[in-house]
Design a protein around this motif. Structure first.
Motif, PDB file in Angstrom:
ATOM      1  N   VAL A 236      20.754  29.292   9.236  1.00 20.90           N
ATOM      2  CA  VAL A 236      20.831  30.586   9.926  1.00 20.90           C
ATOM      3  C   VAL A 236      19.444  31.048  10.361  1.00 20.90           C
ATOM      4  O   VAL A 236      19.248  31.448  11.506  1.00 20.90           O
ATOM      5  N   ALA A 237      18.486  31.026   9.450  1.00 19.83           N
ATOM      6  CA  ALA A 237      17.168  31.595   9.752  1.00 19.83           C
ATOM      7  C   ALA A 237      16.129  31.084   8.776  1.00 19.83           C
ATOM      8  O   ALA A 237      16.448  30.586   7.700  1.00 19.83           O
ATOM      9  N   ASP A 238      14.877  31.227   9.174  1.00 15.16           N
ATOM     10  CA  ASP A 238      13.763  30.946   8.274  1.00 15.16           C
ATOM     11  C   ASP A 238      13.010  32.223   7.997  1.00 15.16           C
ATOM     12  O   ASP A 238      12.968  33.123   8.839  1.00 15.16           O
ATOM     13  N   GLY A 239      12.427  32.292   6.836  1.00 14.90           N
ATOM     14  CA  GLY A 239      11.583  33.417   6.488  1.00 14.90           C
ATOM     15  C   GLY A 239      10.457  32.917   5.627  1.00 14.90           C
ATOM     16  O   GLY A 239      10.400  31.734   5.288  1.00 14.90           O
ATOM     17  N   GLU A 240       9.547  33.826   5.276  1.00 17.28           N
ATOM     18  CA  GLU A 240       8.406  33.410   4.450  1.00 17.28           C
ATOM     19  C   GLU A 240       8.880  32.865   3.111  1.00 17.28           C
ATOM     20  O   GLU A 240       8.307  31.942   2.560  1.00 17.28           O
ATOM     21  N   GLY A 241       9.946  33.444   2.588  1.00 15.02           N
ATOM     22  CA  GLY A 241      10.449  33.022   1.273  1.00 15.02           C
ATOM     23  C   GLY A 241      11.266  31.750   1.329  1.00 15.02           C
ATOM     24  O   GLY A 241      11.634  31.206   0.295  1.00 15.02           O
ATOM     25  N   GLY A 242      11.578  31.259   2.520  1.00 17.78           N
ATOM     26  CA  GLY A 242      12.425  30.072   2.641  1.00 17.78           C
ATOM     27  C   GLY A 242      13.543  30.333   3.625  1.00 17.78           C
ATOM     28  O   GLY A 242      13.626  31.408   4.212  1.00 17.78           O
ATOM     29  N   GLY A 243      14.416  29.349   3.786  1.00 21.76           N
ATOM     30  CA  GLY A 243      15.484  29.467   4.767  1.00 21.76           C
ATOM     31  C   GLY A 243      16.695  30.226   4.254  1.00 21.76           C
ATOM     32  O   GLY A 243      16.820  30.506   3.067  1.00 21.76           O
ATOM     33  N   SER A 244      17.574  30.591   5.185  1.00 21.68           N
ATOM     34  CA  SER A 244      18.869  31.185   4.852  1.00 21.68           C
ATOM     35  C   SER A 244      19.960  30.340   5.489  1.00 21.68           C
ATOM     36  O   SER A 244      19.820  29.899   6.629  1.00 21.68           O
ATOM     37  N   TYR A 245      21.033  30.156   4.751  1.00 22.40           N
ATOM     38  CA  TYR A 245      22.056  29.196   5.147  1.00 22.40           C
ATOM     39  C   TYR A 245      23.461  29.743   4.904  1.00 22.40           C
ATOM     40  O   TYR A 245      23.662  30.639   4.079  1.00 22.40           O
ATOM     41  N   ILE A 246      24.397  29.154   5.633  1.00 24.26           N
ATOM     42  CA  ILE A 246      25.813  29.278   5.300  1.00 24.26           C
ATOM     43  C   ILE A 246      26.183  27.966   4.613  1.00 24.26           C
ATOM     44  O   ILE A 246      25.950  26.889   5.172  1.00 24.26           O
ATOM     45  N   GLN A 247      26.715  28.062   3.413  1.00 30.93           N
ATOM     46  CA  GLN A 247      27.115  26.850   2.687  1.00 30.93           C
ATOM     47  C   GLN A 247      28.640  26.749   2.710  1.00 30.93           C
ATOM     48  O   GLN A 247      29.322  27.624   2.157  1.00 30.93           O
ATOM     49  N   LEU A 248      29.133  25.711   3.332  1.00 27.94           N
ATOM     50  CA  LEU A 248      30.581  25.482   3.360  1.00 27.94           C
ATOM     51  C   LEU A 248      30.947  24.515   2.242  1.00 27.94           C
ATOM     52  O   LEU A 248      30.281  23.486   2.063  1.00 27.94           O
ATOM     53  N   LEU A 249      31.990  24.850   1.508  1.00 31.24           N
ATOM     54  CA  LEU A 249      32.372  24.092   0.316  1.00 31.24           C
ATOM     55  C   LEU A 249      33.831  23.654   0.403  1.00 31.24           C
ATOM     56  O   LEU A 249      34.727  24.501   0.502  1.00 31.24           O
ATOM     57  N   GLU A 250      34.059  22.355   0.344  1.00 31.30           N
ATOM     58  CA  GLU A 250      35.430  21.845   0.238  1.00 31.30           C
ATOM     59  C   GLU A 250      35.551  21.146  -1.109  1.00 31.30           C
ATOM     60  O   GLU A 250      34.723  20.290  -1.434  1.00 31.30           O
ATOM     61  N   PRO A 251      36.544  21.489  -1.901  1.00 34.11           N
ATOM     62  CA  PRO A 251      36.649  20.849  -3.220  1.00 34.11           C
ATOM     63  C   PRO A 251      37.006  19.365  -3.098  1.00 34.11           C
ATOM     64  O   PRO A 251      37.681  18.959  -2.155  1.00 34.11           O
ATOM     65  N   THR A 252      36.526  18.564  -4.063  1.00 34.09           N
ATOM     66  CA  THR A 252      36.889  17.139  -4.079  1.00 34.09           C
ATOM     67  C   THR A 252      38.289  16.932  -4.656  1.00 34.09           C
ATOM     68  O   THR A 252      38.843  15.842  -4.555  1.00 34.09           O
ATOM     69  N   GLY A 253      38.848  17.971  -5.259  1.00 32.75           N
ATOM     70  CA  GLY A 253      40.205  17.891  -5.799  1.00 32.75           C
ATOM     71  C   GLY A 253      40.656  19.248  -6.284  1.00 32.75           C
ATOM     72  O   GLY A 253      39.851  20.188  -6.356  1.00 32.75           O
ATOM     73  N   PRO A 254      41.941  19.388  -6.619  1.00 39.78           N
ATOM     74  CA  PRO A 254      42.457  20.706  -7.028  1.00 39.78           C
ATOM     75  C   PRO A 254      41.927  21.167  -8.391  1.00 39.78           C
ATOM     76  O   PRO A 254      41.849  22.378  -8.637  1.00 39.78           O
ATOM     77  N   ASP A 255      41.546  20.220  -9.244  1.00 41.97           N
ATOM     78  CA  ASP A 255      41.127  20.581 -10.604  1.00 41.97           C
ATOM     79  C   ASP A 255      39.604  20.732 -10.686  1.00 41.97           C
ATOM     80  O   ASP A 255      38.960  20.212 -11.603  1.00 41.97           O
ATOM     81  N   THR A 256      39.044  21.427  -9.725  1.00 45.42           N
ATOM     82  CA  THR A 256      37.605  21.716  -9.673  1.00 45.42           C
ATOM     83  C   THR A 256      37.471  23.232  -9.529  1.00 45.42           C
ATOM     84  O   THR A 256      38.446  23.911  -9.175  1.00 45.42           O
ATOM     85  N   PRO A 257      36.295  23.779  -9.801  1.00 40.82           N
ATOM     86  CA  PRO A 257      36.150  25.236  -9.667  1.00 40.82           C
ATOM     87  C   PRO A 257      36.545  25.745  -8.276  1.00 40.82           C
ATOM     88  O   PRO A 257      37.269  26.745  -8.158  1.00 40.82           O
TER      89      PRO A 257
END
Lengths: 150, 150
Positions: free
Chosen positions: A48-69
């Motif tokens: 998304v963006a960079d700043g002095e403290g580091g970058g900012s991101y959108i993290q997309l998460l797909e589970p590897t299976g149903p029995d995961t968090p």
């Protein structure tokens, strides 16, 4: 103590479809894509963006299976916002500070996050229902180096 | 198109208690507190970081009553992450681009957000279950001015 909003984590059913959507709708680019077996997710970081403290991101998460968090999260609540992550200078020190503030940690020791980061999750019950992650970046990320050099 | 993660919106039962918690646990400071009657919320913006594109904040939201969007959210899902907001240069142009990408808008015209911003919400069903807000800042915010002058 908090350097930035490092990323928002978003749980989804189909990572590739969601990456295509975010690229088309918001013009963001994928800077990292990996499988984290320990956490049971296939994940992508969209810049998304960079700043002095580091970058900012959108993290997309797909589970590897149903029995995961994330799999259980999807079954219970459906797709949507899963967590927020804040950048910190030193995750171990930040974890100690959290303990001192009475916030329980999901992790006893930092674990590996996306793009070589060290991360720790705070217990959502102690943070008003918000699954909260602390992120320490290992070193300047490629896009920061690029910014600094040119 | 996206300048930054402007804020994460967090729904809570008691704004004052949650402000006290975030200040104590994370060391963040309140930079704005207001009642938005139009949206049915009492809200506080807690400053996380500044960047070239503008600041990043934690927005705490307490509903003014049960029959408000955030009141209904709390009744259904409890306290937790409510939405994510991205900074854009021009919210009207960004809204048009969203429509072009097939993403429905909750708002036909921009409305007033915290700290004099112009905002628009995208329909969560078109953004993978994520209530997504676009934010146009009106002018440099106080802490940015301070940074530039100091």
């Amino acid at each position: 103590m908090l350097l930035r909003i490092d990323h928002v984590g978003i749980a989804c059913e189909n990572l590739e479809e969601k990456i295509a959507f975010y690229r088309a709708a918001f013009g963001v680019t994928v800077v990292s894509q990996e499988v984290n077996e320990e956490q049971g997710v296939k994940e992508a970081m969209l810049h998304v963006a960079d700043g002095e403290g580091g970058g900012s991101y959108i993290q997309l998460l797909e589970p590897t299976g149903p029995d995961t968090p994330v799999g259980k999260f999807l079954a219970k609540r459906g797709e949507g916002l899963h967590h927020v992550a804040y950048g910190v200078t030193d995750v171990t020190k930040a974890m100690a500070a959290m303990g001192g503030a009475g916030v329980r940690l999901v992790d006893e020791h930092p674990r590996h996050g996306a793009m070589g980061t060290s991360i720790a999750f705070l217990h959502p019950k102690d943070v008003g229902g918000v699954l909260t992650e602390l992120v320490e970046s290992p070193a300047p990320r490629p896009e920061q180096t690029k910014l600094k050099n040119g």
